[in-house]
Design an enzyme around this catalytic site. Structure first.
Site, PDB file in Angstrom:
ATOM      1  N   VAL A 111       2.490  -1.157   8.446  1.00 43.57           N
ATOM      2  CA  VAL A 111       3.069  -1.616   9.725  1.00 43.57           C
ATOM      3  C   VAL A 111       2.552  -3.008  10.085  1.00 43.57           C
ATOM      4  CG1 VAL A 111       3.328  -1.103  12.187  1.00 43.57           C
ATOM      5  CG2 VAL A 111       3.306   0.767  10.528  1.00 43.57           C
ATOM      6  N   ARG A 151      -9.932  -3.845   6.426  1.00 41.62           N
ATOM      7  CA  ARG A 151     -11.093  -3.224   5.780  1.00 41.62           C
ATOM      8  C   ARG A 151     -11.455  -3.985   4.501  1.00 41.62           C
ATOM      9  NH1 ARG A 151      -9.497   2.740   4.780  1.00 41.62           N
ATOM     10  NH2 ARG A 151      -7.800   1.438   4.066  1.00 41.62           N
ATOM     11  N   ARG A 152     -10.416  -4.434   3.748  1.00 38.81           N
ATOM     12  CA  ARG A 152     -10.640  -5.092   2.444  1.00 38.81           C
ATOM     13  C   ARG A 152     -10.213  -6.564   2.545  1.00 38.81           C
ATOM     14  NH1 ARG A 152      -6.758  -1.518  -0.836  1.00 38.81           N
ATOM     15  NH2 ARG A 152      -5.725  -1.598   1.166  1.00 38.81           N
ATOM     16  N   ILE A 162      12.901   4.078  16.927  1.00 37.83           N
ATOM     17  CA  ILE A 162      13.810   4.577  17.983  1.00 37.83           C
ATOM     18  C   ILE A 162      13.233   4.296  19.366  1.00 37.83           C
ATOM     19  CG2 ILE A 162      15.031   6.595  18.881  1.00 37.83           C
ATOM     20  CD1 ILE A 162      14.611   7.942  16.159  1.00 37.83           C
ATOM     21  N   GLY A 209       7.924   6.988  -1.383  1.00 38.31           N
ATOM     22  CA  GLY A 209       7.019   6.346  -0.420  1.00 38.31           C
ATOM     23  C   GLY A 209       7.102   6.914   0.974  1.00 38.31           C
ATOM     24  N   ASP A 255       1.365  15.691  12.491  1.00 44.29           N
ATOM     25  CA  ASP A 255       1.983  14.425  12.917  1.00 44.29           C
ATOM     26  C   ASP A 255       3.036  14.704  14.010  1.00 44.29           C
ATOM     27  OD1 ASP A 255       2.709  11.418  12.194  1.00 44.29           O
ATOM     28  OD2 ASP A 255       4.597  12.532  12.220  1.00 44.29           O
ATOM     29  N   LYS A 296       3.108  13.737  18.179  1.00 45.69           N
ATOM     30  CA  LYS A 296       4.248  13.100  18.851  1.00 45.69           C
ATOM     31  C   LYS A 296       4.774  13.999  19.973  1.00 45.69           C
ATOM     32  CE  LYS A 296       5.443  10.647  14.613  1.00 45.69           C
ATOM     33  NZ  LYS A 296       6.157  10.761  13.331  1.00 45.69           N
ATOM     34  N   GLY A 350       8.327   3.807   8.415  1.00 42.17           N
ATOM     35  CA  GLY A 350       8.511   2.621   7.571  1.00 42.17           C
ATOM     36  C   GLY A 350       7.988   1.374   8.259  1.00 42.17           C
TER      37      GLY A 350
HETATM   38  P1  NDP Z   1      -1.997   1.650   6.589  1.00 38.56           P
HETATM   39  O1  NDP Z   1      -2.969   2.608   5.997  1.00 38.56           O
HETATM   40  O2  NDP Z   1      -0.926   1.112   5.719  1.00 38.56           O
HETATM   41  O3  NDP Z   1      -2.781   0.408   7.213  1.00 38.56           O
HETATM   42  C1  NDP Z   1      -3.986   0.564   7.900  1.00 38.56           C
HETATM   43  C2  NDP Z   1      -4.596  -0.808   8.070  1.00 38.56           C
HETATM   44  O4  NDP Z   1      -5.793  -0.668   8.807  1.00 38.56           O
HETATM   45  C3  NDP Z   1      -4.975  -1.497   6.761  1.00 38.56           C
HETATM   46  O5  NDP Z   1      -4.642  -2.846   6.820  1.00 38.56           O
HETATM   47  C4  NDP Z   1      -6.489  -1.324   6.700  1.00 38.56           C
HETATM   48  O6  NDP Z   1      -7.155  -2.392   6.027  1.00 38.56           O
HETATM   49  C5  NDP Z   1      -6.838  -1.373   8.147  1.00 38.56           C
HETATM   50  N1  NDP Z   1      -8.096  -0.717   8.442  1.00 38.56           N
HETATM   51  C6  NDP Z   1      -8.505   0.508   8.096  1.00 38.56           C
HETATM   52  N2  NDP Z   1      -9.735   0.753   8.559  1.00 38.56           N
HETATM   53  C7  NDP Z   1     -10.110  -0.352   9.230  1.00 38.56           C
HETATM   54  C8  NDP Z   1     -11.269  -0.743   9.936  1.00 38.56           C
HETATM   55  N3  NDP Z   1     -12.292   0.100  10.049  1.00 38.56           N
HETATM   56  N4  NDP Z   1     -11.319  -1.968  10.499  1.00 38.56           N
HETATM   57  C9  NDP Z   1     -10.285  -2.820  10.400  1.00 38.56           C
HETATM   58  N5  NDP Z   1      -9.142  -2.506   9.737  1.00 38.56           N
HETATM   59  C10 NDP Z   1      -9.083  -1.300   9.154  1.00 38.56           C
HETATM   60  O7  NDP Z   1      -1.384   2.384   7.869  1.00 38.56           O
HETATM   61  P2  NDP Z   1       0.067   2.193   8.489  1.00 38.56           P
HETATM   62  O8  NDP Z   1       0.361   0.752   8.645  1.00 38.56           O
HETATM   63  O9  NDP Z   1       1.047   3.050   7.775  1.00 38.56           O
HETATM   64  O10 NDP Z   1      -0.112   2.874   9.933  1.00 38.56           O
HETATM   65  C11 NDP Z   1      -0.740   2.201  10.980  1.00 38.56           C
HETATM   66  C12 NDP Z   1      -0.529   2.954  12.282  1.00 38.56           C
HETATM   67  O11 NDP Z   1       0.865   3.032  12.541  1.00 38.56           O
HETATM   68  C13 NDP Z   1      -1.017   4.408  12.272  1.00 38.56           C
HETATM   69  O12 NDP Z   1      -1.500   4.751  13.541  1.00 38.56           O
HETATM   70  C14 NDP Z   1       0.241   5.205  11.952  1.00 38.56           C
HETATM   71  O13 NDP Z   1       0.180   6.527  12.430  1.00 38.56           O
HETATM   72  C15 NDP Z   1       1.254   4.384  12.733  1.00 38.56           C
HETATM   73  N6  NDP Z   1       2.621   4.544  12.265  1.00 38.56           N
HETATM   74  C16 NDP Z   1       2.933   4.333  10.969  1.00 38.56           C
HETATM   75  C17 NDP Z   1       4.217   4.492  10.529  1.00 38.56           C
HETATM   76  C18 NDP Z   1       4.594   4.258   9.108  1.00 38.56           C
HETATM   77  O14 NDP Z   1       5.765   4.492   8.767  1.00 38.56           O
HETATM   78  N7  NDP Z   1       3.698   3.812   8.253  1.00 38.56           N
HETATM   79  C19 NDP Z   1       5.282   4.895  11.469  1.00 38.56           C
HETATM   80  C20 NDP Z   1       4.855   5.047  12.838  1.00 38.56           C
HETATM   81  C21 NDP Z   1       3.562   4.886  13.213  1.00 38.56           C
HETATM   82  P3  NDP Z   1      -6.877  -2.697   4.473  1.00 38.56           P
HETATM   83  O15 NDP Z   1      -5.521  -3.311   4.410  1.00 38.56           O
HETATM   84  O16 NDP Z   1      -7.947  -3.651   4.136  1.00 38.56           O
HETATM   85  O17 NDP Z   1      -6.980  -1.391   3.776  1.00 38.56           O
HETATM   86  N1  HSE Z   2       4.437  10.178   8.451  1.00 34.70           N
HETATM   87  C1  HSE Z   2       5.310   9.926   9.536  1.00 34.70           C
HETATM   88  C2  HSE Z   2       6.701  10.474   9.231  1.00 34.70           C
HETATM   89  C3  HSE Z   2       5.360   8.445   9.790  1.00 34.70           C
HETATM   90  O1  HSE Z   2       6.974  10.871   8.096  1.00 34.70           O
HETATM   91  O2  HSE Z   2       7.521  10.558  10.138  1.00 34.70           O
HETATM   92  C4  HSE Z   2       5.963   8.089  11.104  1.00 34.70           C
HETATM   93  O3  HSE Z   2       5.184   8.459  12.173  1.00 34.70           O
END
Ligand code: NDP
Ligand code: HSE
Length: 434
Positions: A17, A48-49, A138, A189, A203, A207, A306
């Site tokens: 995201v 983190r990385r 949405i 994915g 999850d 919500k 996504g």
């Molecule tokens: P990701 O795992 O893809 O990304 C997480 C990010 O957080 C990474 O960039 C990671 O760093 C960073 N991170 C992890 N730990 C730390 C830390 N301690 N300090 C700083 N940065 C840190 O997650 P998503 O992007 O998929 O999800 C993010 C949020 O969005 C979540 O709350 C999820 O529930 C929500 N969400 C996600 C959706 C989706 O479709 N993916 C849909 C709706 C909500 P690094 O890149 O270095 O690993």
């Molecule tokens: N894992 C969640 C899903 C991501 O499949 O709907 C969106 O919150």
């Protein structure tokens, strides 16, 4: 009048995201400036990385010290897209303490600690927005929080998890088994390496808690939401559903009691008629039905997950929060004034589809029917057939009930299990949406 000094944004997390949020902030910078009334500047990106290559992001902005970024003193808005409880919770609190409003996509955290975070935002006169936390792209949280603020929402029913909808859709449309459908969801994915939160309903329950709180103006936490996952749904459940003109979906259902004195919140698989609009929600899409007293029935539909769709919701919040900052105002905070209690699952009233393996001999049907009657559960239909494997002494009995309290159904099933003639309870599924 356009302000020239930019609003500074700290991005916490740059994964699926966060990377899309950064990309859209860059590519749509001029439009965002015009819509907000001031430029927005990405002031830092915490990850983190640090050595990971991040296309389109100035490496000078990357840091592993999110706390230091928040304490710089010049951050206006924090976008939290790390996920999970810690360090996200502490970082959001730190953001408020340092004068920044927060946009978050973190449903797990909001479902667990939403009240405390809202209180912190209010104490500091700041915003907490979280459109992306429920149903991805949405628009749902703000329509419910703002557009429907003058109405009374009585019921919300929806598909709020894309991964499980994809799996159930595959099982239904191709006859695939659960594991095969999950493998496909992983390959595409949709499902994560550890899909537990999705398939076990955590999850969706998070919500559901967020939506219930908004819908009924009360506090609903993750622990208040009754939850069943969808790992036990089988091909034979789908065959039974088809015979009833139904399909199976993992639903979040939030209801205000008829007397208006309490609410219920639950997530579980359920049969719904093929004629119901939620039955035609395919693949990883989400859809939510909202029933309000004056508005009637509203349906919200679209991509629920996504990077790009979720970033759209985050950016919408970012624009709103930035506008509030410029106006030295805040948007709506938590509304929990009704303080309605959340009733236990036993008080939920719905219909059930129960599949039993029974001895194929005289009197069994009467014994089973009596057990339902003794628990006050009225039977709508019964279907008996010999076992397809030809085991002559056993039959499959499918009972569909009229509406009954969940506690009565649980009592019935416990009693059925004790009958010598009932060899097993193959499945119990609720029937919704009729
Ligand atoms: P990701 O795992 O893809 O990304 C997480 C990010 O957080 C990474 O960039 C990671 O760093 C960073 N991170 C992890 N730990 C730390 C830390 N301690 N300090 C700083 N940065 C840190 O997650 P998503 O992007 O998929 O999800 C993010 C949020 O969005 C979540 O709350 C999820 O529930 C929500 N969400 C996600 C959706 C989706 O479709 N993916 C849909 C709706 C909500 P690094 O890149 O270095 O690993
Ligand atoms: N894992 C969640 C899903 C991501 O499949 O709907 C969106 O919150």
């Amino acid at each position: 009048m356009m302000r020239t000094r930019p609003l500074k944004v700290a991005l916490l997390g740059c994964g699926v995201v966060g990377s899309e949020v950064a990309r859209i902030m860059t590519t749509h910078a001029d439009d965002l400036t015009a819509r907000i009334g001031a430029p927005v500047e990405l002031a830092g990106v915490a990850v983190r990385r640090p050595s990971k290559v991040r296309e389109g992001i100035d490496p000078a902005l990357i840091t592993t010290d999110a706390t230091a970024l928040l304490k710089r003193g010049d951050i206006d808005v924090v976008v939290e897209v790390i996920g999970g409880i810690e360090p996200a919770r502490t970082l959001i609190t730190t953001a408020f303490e340092n004068g920044a409003s927060v946009v978050s996509a973190n449903k797990a955290l909001l479902a667990q600690d939403g009240a405390a975070l809202h209180a912190a935002a209010e104490r500091h006169g700041l915003d907490l927005y979280y459109e992306a936390a429920v149903a991805g792209a949405i628009p749902l949280v703000r329509p419910m929080r703002e557009s429907l603020a003058g109405d009374k929402i009585n019921r919300v029913m929806g598909i709020v998890n894309g991964t499980t909808n994809f799996i159930l859709d595959k099982m239904d449309s191709t006859g695939a088994g659960y594991q095969e459908a999950l493998d496909e969801a992983t390959a595409l994915g949709y499902a994560e390496a550890d899909p537990t939160a999705d398939v076990e309903g955590y999850d969706a329950a998070a919500k559901a808690a967020i939506l219930a709180g908004i819908a009924f103006h009360t506090r609903v936490r993750l622990d208040d939401v009754y939850r069943e996952g969808m790992t036990e749904v089988s091909a034979s459940d789908f065959a039974s559903a088809k015979r009833m003109g139904c399909t199976i979906k993992l639903l979040a259902i939030l209801e205000r009691a008829a007397d208006g004195e309490s609410v219920t919140a639950r997530v579980h698989p359920a049969m719904i008629p093929l004629t119901h609009p939620l039955a035609s929600v395919r693949e990883a899409y989400n859809a939510v039905f909202v029933e309000a007293e004056a508005a009637g029935r509203l349906m919200f539909y679209g991509p629920g997950a996504g990077g790009s769709p979720t970033a759209s919701a985050v950016l919408g919040d970012l624009v709103a929060v930035c506008r509030n900052k410029l106006a030295e105002a805040t948007g709506p905070g938590e509304s929990a004034y009704t303080q309605l209690p959340v009733s236990p699952m036993g008080e939920v009233v719905t219909r059930y589809h129960i599949s039993l393996d029974v001895a194929d001999k005289p009197g069994v049907l009467a014994q089973v029917a009596t057990t339902f009657a003794e628990h006050g559960v009225s039977i709508d239909t019964v279907r008996q057939q010999g076992r397809p494997d030809g085991a002559g002494s056993e039959a499959s009995l499918v009972v569909v009930t009229h509406r009954a309290p969940d506690a009565a159904l649980t009592g019935t099933v416990e009693a059925l299990r004790k009958l010598d003639t009932v060899r097993g309870v193959a499945s119990i599924m609720r029937v919704e949406g009729e």
